[in-house]
Design a protein around this motif. Structure first.
Motif: not given
Length: 247
Positions: A1-7
């Motif tokens: 899962m990609i962290p929200d801060w990277m999105k």
């Protein structure tokens, strides 16, 4: 899962800064280096030998400097301007610009004397015109003769090798150190994001690095001369080029 801060997209907008100093410095260094590197101008394949042009230049400068005859000065000026009329406009500007600068500086220096002694205004005007013509002659000679041909002509006139060696090495190191400064300024402009309040410190660092590089190159050149057994017989770039052509 990609962290929200990277999105999340980066909304950073750097503050506008003026890099006029860096741009003008790059332009001036690039112009100076291109003149020294190329330095061909109007020199043709079957042009006059450099030593002949050098002797003509010295003769014209001496004649212009010592002559008080208006006819001789006007004749030399007319010949110079007619010769320049055959050149492209961009090259003419490059010759006339330093000539006018020299004439203006002479006018500034002689202006107090012209005010205090109005009777000698004609002589002062003669001096200003002579400075203009001499600088113009030097510009034409520089534009029509390569550096290595000039050093070759100086050697044929039996100028001491130390003088020729100093001129030749100085010109080469101007190009070398100019390339270093140019690369450092490009690196500084690429790494300067946003407003840089320490520009002068950065410029001081560039000058310091250039000074250290110049010392390193001077030591390397001295060691190379020792390793190759330099015997004070400096042939110069022109003689070296002629020697290579024979092989």
């Amino acid at each position: 899962m990609i962290p929200d801060w990277m999105k999340k997209s980066d909304d950073y907008v750097p503050v506008n800064d003026y890099n006029t100093f860096i741009k003008k410095t790059l332009e001036s260094i690039g112009t100076a280096m291109s003149k020294i590197k190329i330095q061909r101008g109007h020199e043709k394949i079957h042009s006059l030998p450099a030593i002949f042009k050098l002797l003509i230049l010295l003769l014209l400068i001496i004649l212009t400097s010592v002559s008080n005859n208006k006819t001789i000065i006007l004749t030399i000026a007319a010949v110079m301007e007619l010769y320049l009329c055959t050149w492209p406009a961009s090259d003419i500007i490059g010759i006339l610009k330093p000539s006018f600068v020299g004439a203006i500086l002479s006018l500034i220096i002689l202006f107090p004397a012209m005010i205090m002694n109005p009777a000698g205004i004609n002589n002062n005007i003669y001096v200003i015109v002579k400075v203009f013509l001499c600088v113009e002659m030097l510009g034409i000679f520089n534009h029509t003769t390569q550096w290595n041909h000039i050093t070759g002509a100086l050697k044929k006139l039996h100028v001491p090798w130390v003088f020729i060696f100093t001129i030749d090495i100085t010109l080469k190191y101007i190009v070398l150190l100019g390339n270093i400064i140019n690369d450092l300024l490009v690196s500084l402009s690429l790494k300067s994001v946003g407003k840089n309040n320490r520009k002068y410190q950065s410029i001081g660092g560039i000058l310091g690095i250039t000074f250290i590089k110049s010392i390193e190159h001077s030591h390397k050149m001295y060691e190379a001369m020792q390793c190759r057994g330099f015997t004070d017989d400096y042939k110069g770039a022109r003689d070296e080029a002629d020697r290579i052509k024979k092989y």
